[in-house]
Design an enzyme around this catalytic site. Structure first.
Site, PDB file in Angstrom:
ATOM      1  CB  CYS A 134     -28.004  55.861  45.160  1.00  0.00           C
ATOM      2  SG  CYS A 134     -26.820  55.171  43.986  1.00  0.00           S
ATOM      3  CB  CYS A 182     -26.306  51.855  47.774  1.00  0.00           C
ATOM      4  SG  CYS A 182     -25.510  53.215  46.894  1.00  0.00           S
ATOM      5  CD  GLU A 211     -29.888  53.232  42.351  1.00  0.00           C
ATOM      6  OE1 GLU A 211     -28.906  52.836  41.678  1.00  0.00           O
ATOM      7  OE2 GLU A 211     -30.282  52.636  43.356  1.00  0.00           O
ATOM      8  CG  ASN A 254     -25.223  47.984  37.725  1.00  0.00           C
ATOM      9  OD1 ASN A 254     -25.907  47.757  36.732  1.00  0.00           O
ATOM     10  ND2 ASN A 254     -24.844  47.025  38.548  1.00  0.00           N
ATOM     11  CB  ILE A 255     -20.778  51.771  34.825  1.00  0.00           C
ATOM     12  CG1 ILE A 255     -21.975  52.180  33.943  1.00  0.00           C
ATOM     13  CG2 ILE A 255     -19.507  51.609  33.988  1.00  0.00           C
ATOM     14  CD1 ILE A 255     -21.894  53.600  33.414  1.00  0.00           C
ATOM     15  CD  GLU A 256     -20.375  45.298  38.883  1.00  0.00           C
ATOM     16  OE1 GLU A 256     -19.657  44.358  38.468  1.00  0.00           O
ATOM     17  OE2 GLU A 256     -21.314  45.136  39.685  1.00  0.00           O
ATOM     18  CB  CYS A 274     -25.416  52.975  41.888  1.00  0.00           C
ATOM     19  SG  CYS A 274     -24.670  52.132  43.281  1.00  0.00           S
TER      20      CYS A 274
HETATM   21  N1  THU Z   1     -25.963  48.871  42.607  1.00  0.00           N
HETATM   22  C1  THU Z   1     -26.703  49.835  41.965  1.00  0.00           C
HETATM   23  O1  THU Z   1     -26.567  50.044  40.747  1.00  0.00           O
HETATM   24  N2  THU Z   1     -27.590  50.548  42.688  1.00  0.00           N
HETATM   25  C2  THU Z   1     -27.766  50.408  44.042  1.00  0.00           C
HETATM   26  O2  THU Z   1     -28.411  51.252  44.664  1.00  0.00           O
HETATM   27  C3  THU Z   1     -27.209  49.234  44.717  1.00  0.00           C
HETATM   28  C4  THU Z   1     -26.061  48.602  44.014  1.00  0.00           C
HETATM   29  C5  THU Z   1     -24.989  48.103  41.822  1.00  0.00           C
HETATM   30  C6  THU Z   1     -23.571  48.432  42.120  1.00  0.00           C
HETATM   31  C7  THU Z   1     -22.862  47.166  41.703  1.00  0.00           C
HETATM   32  O3  THU Z   1     -22.585  47.236  40.313  1.00  0.00           O
HETATM   33  C8  THU Z   1     -23.885  46.075  41.923  1.00  0.00           C
HETATM   34  O4  THU Z   1     -25.135  46.732  42.075  1.00  0.00           O
HETATM   35  C9  THU Z   1     -23.610  45.226  43.141  1.00  0.00           C
HETATM   36  O5  THU Z   1     -23.426  46.026  44.263  1.00  0.00           O
END
Ligand code: THU
Length: 139
Positions: free
Chosen positions: A96, A93, A58, A45-47, A56
């Site tokens: 995804c 989520c 995935e 994941n890359i915020e 996300c």
């Molecule tokens: N996140 C994912 O990478 N995959 C998911 O299916 C659920 C959420 C990440 C997004 C964000 O960086 C962190 O989890 C918190 O939501």
């Protein structure tokens, strides 16, 4: 799916969490995506400071694969937790799941959720996205 492949995918997904960019949530997620041709694509994941552009793990894996010409997939493994500590399954989520619906057969695509090599469960996309809307609906 054979046990050796499941273990490899869990290992790859766990490794990916080291690359997660999560200054806002500290919630690290790693994914390992398996193509029907037997290749693995990984993702983290890359915020983003503006929050909504966050990607996300995935989707990172899917977009890496699709951008390299892959469009057929058999399974994905997802792991995640606060500070990279795996206490419970990190379930994909809704966004995804919808991206998976675009490229995968919901009846057969396997989603491996794990907290370690010894603890995992496998679901089909249909189980996680019942009555999903996909490309077939527009055909
Ligand atoms: N996140 C994912 O990478 N995959 C998911 O299916 C659920 C959420 C990440 C997004 C964000 O960086 C962190 O989890 C918190 O939501």
């Amino acid at each position: 799916m054979d046990q050796q492949t499941v273990q490899k995918m869990i290992d790859l997904a766990v490794e990916q969490m080291a690359f997660s960019y999560t200054p806002y949530s500290d919630f690290r997620v790693g994914a390992a995506l398996l193509t029907k041709s037997g290749r693995f694509y990984t993702g983290c994941n890359i915020e983003n400071a503006s929050y909504t552009p966050t990607n996300c793990a995935e989707r990172t894996a899917f977009f890496k694969a699709v951008s390299e010409g892959e469009k057929e997939f058999s399974a994905i493994c997802v792991v995640g937790g606060k500070n990279g500590v795996l206490t419970e399954y990190a379930s994909p989520c809704g966004v995804c799941r919808q991206v998976m619906m675009e490229f995968c057969d919901p009846e057969t695509f396997q989603i491996i959720l794990a907290t370690g090599r010894e603890q995992y469960e496998i679901f089909t996309l249909k189980e996680l996205l019942p009555l999903g809307f996909g490309p077939k609906n527009l055909a």
